[in-house]
Design an enzyme around this catalytic site. Sequence first.
Site, short mmCIF file in Angstrom:
data_model
loop_
_atom_site.label_atom_id
_atom_site.label_comp_id
_atom_site.label_asym_id
_atom_site.label_seq_id
_atom_site.Cartn_x
_atom_site.Cartn_y
_atom_site.Cartn_z
N GLY A 14 -20.07 -10.75 22.24
CA GLY A 14 -20.41 -10.07 21.00
C GLY A 14 -19.85 -10.78 19.77
O GLY A 14 -20.52 -10.93 18.75
N LYS A 179 -30.68 -12.37 37.91
CA LYS A 179 -29.27 -12.39 37.54
C LYS A 179 -28.50 -11.33 38.32
O LYS A 179 -27.38 -11.57 38.80
CB LYS A 179 -29.11 -12.17 36.04
#
Length: 293
Positions: A14, A179
């Site tokens: 982030g 994934k």
Amino acid sequence: MTTTWHILGPGAIGSLFGCYLQQAGFGVHLIGRNGGGPQTIELVESDIITRHQFEEAPPDQPISHLLVTVKAQQTLAAIEAVRPRLAPQPRILLLQNGMGAWEAVAERLRGAILLLGTTTEGANRPAPNRVIHAGSGETYIGALETRHQTEAEALCRQWANLPLTLAADPNIHGRLWRKLAINCAINPLTAIYDCPNGDLLQNPHALAQMEAVCTEVEAVMTQVLGEETRGLFTLAKSVAAQTGNNISSMLQDVRKQRTTEIDFITGYLLEQAHRLGLACPSNQALLNQVKQM
């Protein structure tokens, strides 16, 4: 008018994306556990250090663009905390490990345009105000609903000046499943054996478990995606070798006695398997072990 992004969960990824968005000229506000106060972040890339100052967001400023990078199990609580500030039709990009969190978000925020992303950018945060970009990767963005795929394409154009290898993927669901499959094969085992990814390759018992897990995951993926899935065990071993020194996020959480993402990785797989009537005893055993740690 410059787009302003609010970043919910400014951890390593982030914060990295926040710095890159600010460098590209976007307004950026970080929203952490203690709210969205001013914050300085040092971004380390090789031997170059840049300092980024993020100001506190005005409390009456609607959130029109939200990047969510909190852990999957924290998503709903984090979204609820900012829900009163969301614009009528916000663009929300979920960039996280695991699967399933977006379904709960979609249920709560019916007017939102939900985008899903996955990235292999490497970043770590040795201190709260310091982020190290450990390696370049690829980032893909797609829409939860097909009708919003043009929004994913528009976002990639908007982010064209960020120093990322970035593309819109109309099959983001399949990419996220691939994934998830690797995470199912590696992360729980690293937590159970308390080892870096690469050490699994030297452990015959762990390898046997990994192979059994991969066989079960392939059966589920084949049904979910409608196409035969093969070679997962070989791929998982390759990823474990390439990331040999990496300490998985699941192992980091176990060592720090935090709640893991197991329910949104192996747990999600098992939910889909149950829906399809498929047995996954090896994955179930790993889920049980990790949840007891």
